[in-house]
Motif scaffolding. Structure first.
Motif, short mmCIF file in Angstrom:
data_model
loop_
_atom_site.label_atom_id
_atom_site.label_comp_id
_atom_site.label_asym_id
_atom_site.label_seq_id
_atom_site.Cartn_x
_atom_site.Cartn_y
_atom_site.Cartn_z
N GLY A 55 0.68 -0.77 -0.13
CA GLY A 55 0.04 -0.08 0.24
C GLY A 55 1.09 1.83 0.02
O GLY A 55 0.36 2.42 -0.82
N THR A 56 1.87 1.16 0.55
CA THR A 56 3.26 2.30 0.60
C THR A 56 3.04 2.15 -0.51
O THR A 56 3.25 3.87 -0.89
CB THR A 56 3.74 2.52 1.38
OG1 THR A 56 3.15 2.18 3.13
CG2 THR A 56 4.55 3.43 2.46
N MET A 112 -8.53 1.90 11.48
CA MET A 112 -7.73 2.38 10.46
C MET A 112 -6.07 1.92 10.86
O MET A 112 -5.55 2.03 9.68
CB MET A 112 -7.64 4.11 11.31
CG MET A 112 -6.72 4.67 9.78
SD MET A 112 -6.74 6.81 9.60
CE MET A 112 -8.59 7.34 9.59
N PHE A 113 -5.76 1.70 11.57
CA PHE A 113 -4.32 1.18 11.86
C PHE A 113 -4.50 -0.30 12.53
O PHE A 113 -3.18 -1.06 12.04
CB PHE A 113 -3.97 1.75 12.72
CG PHE A 113 -3.72 3.53 12.59
CD1 PHE A 113 -2.68 3.59 11.87
CD2 PHE A 113 -4.05 4.09 13.05
CE1 PHE A 113 -2.57 5.10 11.13
CE2 PHE A 113 -4.23 5.26 12.54
CZ PHE A 113 -3.20 6.05 12.34
N TYR A 148 -2.06 -4.27 -5.16
CA TYR A 148 -3.43 -3.41 -4.66
C TYR A 148 -4.42 -3.68 -4.99
O TYR A 148 -4.51 -2.32 -5.98
CB TYR A 148 -2.73 -2.24 -4.82
CG TYR A 148 -3.23 -1.16 -2.63
CD1 TYR A 148 -2.68 -1.62 -1.54
CD2 TYR A 148 -3.76 -0.42 -2.77
CE1 TYR A 148 -3.66 -1.19 -0.70
CE2 TYR A 148 -4.33 0.63 -2.13
CZ TYR A 148 -3.44 -0.10 -0.78
OH TYR A 148 -4.59 0.12 0.24
N PRO A 149 -5.76 -3.59 -3.95
CA PRO A 149 -5.25 -3.99 -3.01
C PRO A 149 -5.72 -5.65 -2.83
O PRO A 149 -6.38 -5.47 -2.01
CB PRO A 149 -6.36 -3.23 -2.13
CG PRO A 149 -7.86 -2.77 -2.99
CD PRO A 149 -7.43 -2.73 -4.57
N LYS A 150 -5.37 -6.35 -3.29
CA LYS A 150 -5.46 -7.40 -3.63
C LYS A 150 -4.39 -8.17 -2.61
O LYS A 150 -3.30 -8.72 -3.42
CB LYS A 150 -5.85 -8.47 -4.85
CG LYS A 150 -6.93 -7.73 -5.73
CD LYS A 150 -7.41 -7.99 -6.70
CE LYS A 150 -8.60 -7.37 -7.77
NZ LYS A 150 -8.74 -7.66 -8.76
N PRO A 151 -4.65 -8.89 -1.47
CA PRO A 151 -3.27 -9.35 -0.42
C PRO A 151 -2.98 -10.78 -0.96
O PRO A 151 -1.79 -11.46 -1.28
CB PRO A 151 -4.14 -10.31 0.86
CG PRO A 151 -5.57 -8.79 0.75
CD PRO A 151 -5.91 -8.99 -0.93
N GLY A 152 -3.04 -11.45 -1.83
CA GLY A 152 -3.80 -12.55 -2.59
C GLY A 152 -2.60 -12.19 -3.20
O GLY A 152 -1.52 -13.27 -3.92
N ARG A 153 -2.52 -11.64 -4.95
CA ARG A 153 -1.91 -10.91 -5.39
C ARG A 153 -0.09 -10.96 -4.69
O ARG A 153 1.02 -10.36 -5.45
CB ARG A 153 -2.34 -10.07 -6.17
CG ARG A 153 -2.97 -10.70 -6.92
CD ARG A 153 -3.91 -9.46 -7.84
NE ARG A 153 -5.27 -10.18 -8.43
CZ ARG A 153 -5.92 -9.76 -9.99
NH1 ARG A 153 -4.86 -8.12 -10.44
NH2 ARG A 153 -6.52 -10.31 -10.64
N HIS A 187 -7.36 4.51 2.75
CA HIS A 187 -8.38 2.82 1.95
C HIS A 187 -8.51 2.17 2.59
O HIS A 187 -9.79 1.67 2.14
CB HIS A 187 -6.95 3.21 0.98
CG HIS A 187 -7.66 2.23 0.07
ND1 HIS A 187 -7.43 1.10 0.05
CD2 HIS A 187 -8.32 2.90 -1.43
CE1 HIS A 187 -8.29 0.35 -1.06
NE2 HIS A 187 -8.67 1.56 -1.77
N VAL A 188 -7.62 2.01 3.61
CA VAL A 188 -8.03 0.45 4.10
C VAL A 188 -9.41 0.64 4.94
O VAL A 188 -10.42 0.22 5.49
CB VAL A 188 -6.99 -0.08 5.35
CG1 VAL A 188 -7.78 -1.64 6.02
CG2 VAL A 188 -5.72 -0.52 4.39
N TRP A 189 -9.29 1.89 6.22
CA TRP A 189 -10.44 2.22 6.94
C TRP A 189 -11.80 3.10 5.98
O TRP A 189 -12.46 2.37 6.61
CB TRP A 189 -9.99 3.44 7.58
CG TRP A 189 -10.89 4.10 8.83
CD1 TRP A 189 -11.49 3.19 9.72
CD2 TRP A 189 -11.98 5.02 9.28
NE1 TRP A 189 -12.44 3.66 10.11
CE2 TRP A 189 -12.85 5.46 10.20
CE3 TRP A 189 -11.63 6.65 8.52
CZ2 TRP A 189 -13.01 6.57 10.16
CZ3 TRP A 189 -12.11 7.37 8.13
CH2 TRP A 189 -12.73 6.93 9.89
N THR A 190 -11.36 3.04 5.11
CA THR A 190 -12.85 3.55 4.17
C THR A 190 -12.97 2.53 3.49
O THR A 190 -14.78 2.35 3.37
CB THR A 190 -12.44 4.70 3.19
OG1 THR A 190 -11.21 4.21 1.82
CG2 THR A 190 -11.76 6.02 3.64
N SER A 191 -12.43 1.39 3.10
CA SER A 191 -13.61 0.13 2.30
C SER A 191 -13.71 -0.77 3.84
O SER A 191 -14.91 -1.13 4.14
CB SER A 191 -12.27 -0.92 2.32
OG SER A 191 -11.47 0.26 1.11
#
Length: 439
Positions: free
Chosen positions: A207-208, A384-385, A244-249, A290-294
């Motif tokens: 993500g960063t 968020m964190f 991003y943002p598909k962790p499996g990839r 972005h994680v938080w808005t999801s």
């Protein structure tokens, strides 16, 4: 009906909808750990320990369903009866349990719904006058913190407001809750893999890099030194943009960033994440936002309802647990399934309501409502964190429950002064009438 009867009937109807409980992500692993008594850190070990203790009496997920639903119902009733008559409190507690957004998540066996139930029950215990109940409330907060660390943040305003020992002692009590909760979560683990920390670190790195401006390849190589990278540093940002943002990839496929990540790379990847965050704090914050808005439901692909007794990836026979929906459950699930596609199942709706109600509660001095709403908002901000890469509806259950309880408290708190004014006017009118009669 008596309040106890109302609560029992409401709980039985809930069980008709949920029994024996829908397994959330990771719950199958926790059920196996609870049976074997060998705990890993793949999932919150505090919940696994509670499950292990309950498994001595009832096998399967139903013991967890009984526990988290009864804690929520009893806690809501005890909180509301401080403001309302017992029968009204019972009806409203059942209504909160039956609320579509609550019943859908309380029916899921997962750490976050359990944490919400423990927070409700702990708050009710902390509001009691007896010191023993306050100790019980703090113990319930310890357990809630073991389910998710966001619950420890949510407990702070409640402890400050309801413990009744002054600010300094309340802060000390909350700090003790945090230390004990984190300490138990550490010592209960038998097989420490650091898998959750590793997954979060890889997600944060991707993500960063995704949100960072173009970085020189030598800087990326320095920041990610020691990581098992799947491509040269010059290609990593492009891969992060695709993955991003598909962790499996992150670890599989043509766009993967990492190659053969195992236990020996945990500390290296986490250290690399920390270096990257310090070098690109703005990009990291954008990623976490972005994680938080999801988590709040601001996403196109949002599937909040879990209605399977066994996750698709798990063999029910191997798990020694098989179940199917009854006709009653299919009927009760139909309206909830339809409502799950509406804004009623989007956490940002409750975030907005909590902010508006919280301001109103502060202005109108509805202290209890303001504290619960502040706790719900603190919990959601902590996500968020602390949230992982895959948002789930039930992650926000405490926000929803706190919002509903706060709304009830504000509504009836506003009605009470009006009733007092009407009573005063009636008394004055009766006094004037007596004076005229005896004039």
């Amino acid at each position: 009906m008596k309040p106890r009867t109302i609560l029992i009937v409401g709980w039985v109807v809930f069980l008709l909808y949920a029994y024996p409980g829908y397994l959330g992500p990771g719950a199958a692993d926790q059920l196996i750990d609870a049976r074997t008594g060998q705990f890993t850190d793949w999932n919150p070990v505090m919940m696994t320990e509670v499950w292990r203790l309950g498994w001595r009496f009832i096998d399967g997920p139903s013991v967890m369903l009984f526990l988290q639903s009864s804690l929520l119902l009893a806690g809501a009733y005890q909180l509301l009866r401080q403001l309302l008559v017992e029968r009204t409190s019972a009806y409203l507690a059942v209504a909160i349990l039956w609320f579509p957004a609550v019943i859908a998540s309380t029916a899921v066996i997962a750490p976050e719904p359990m944490a919400a139930s423990l927070l409700v029950a702990g708050t009710a215990a902390l509001c009691a006058t007896a010191r023993a109940w306050k100790v019980v409330g703090l113990a319930l907060f310890v357990a809630a913190g073991g389910m998710t660390t966001a619950a420890l943040v949510a407990a702070l305003p409640i402890v400050l407001a309801f413990l009744g020992l002054g600010v300094l002692r309340a802060v000390a009590a909350w700090a003790t809750v945090v230390i004990v909760s984190l300490g138990l979560a550490y010592v209960l683990v038998d097989d420490r893999t650091e898998r959750p920390a590793l997954e979060r670190a890889m997600h944060d790195i991707a993500g960063t890099l995704h949100f960072a401006p173009p970085l020189p390849s030598d800087q990326i190589a320095t920041l990610l030194d020691g990581c098992p990278l799947a491509a040269p540093p010059s290609e990593l940002q492009q891969r992060a943009n695709r993955a991003y943002p598909k962790p499996g990839r992150y670890i599989a496929g043509a766009s993967r960033l990492f190659e053969h990540v195992d236990a020996e790379h945990v500390n290296t990847v986490i250290a690399a994440r920390d270096r990257l965050v310090r070098a690109q704090p703005r990009a990291y914050l954008r990623h976490r936002l972005h994680v938080w808005t999801s988590e709040l439901g601001f996403t196109k692909h949002w599937h909040p309802l879990i209605e399977s007794f066994v996750p698709a990836r798990v063999d029910g026979a191997q798990l020694s647990y098989l179940s199917s929906h009854s006709l009653t459950q299919r009927v009760l699930l139909a309206p909830v399934r339809w409502l799950s596609r509406t804004a009623l199942f989007r956490p940002h709706l409750y975030l907005a309501i909590a902010v508006i109600l919280g301001i109103w509660a502060v202005v109108r001095r509805h202290r209890d409502a303001a504290v619960l709403l502040a706790s719900g908002l603190a919990y959601e901000l902590a996500l968020m964190f602390t949230a992982g890469a895959t948002p789930q509806w039930f992650d926000s259950e405490w926000l929803v429950v706190a919002c509903l309880l706060g709304a009830v408290m504000v509504f009836f708190g506003e009605l009470e002064p009006r009733h007092e004014r009407i009573g005063e006017q009636a008394a004055l009118g009766a006094a004037d009438h007596d004076r005229v009669s005896h004039g």
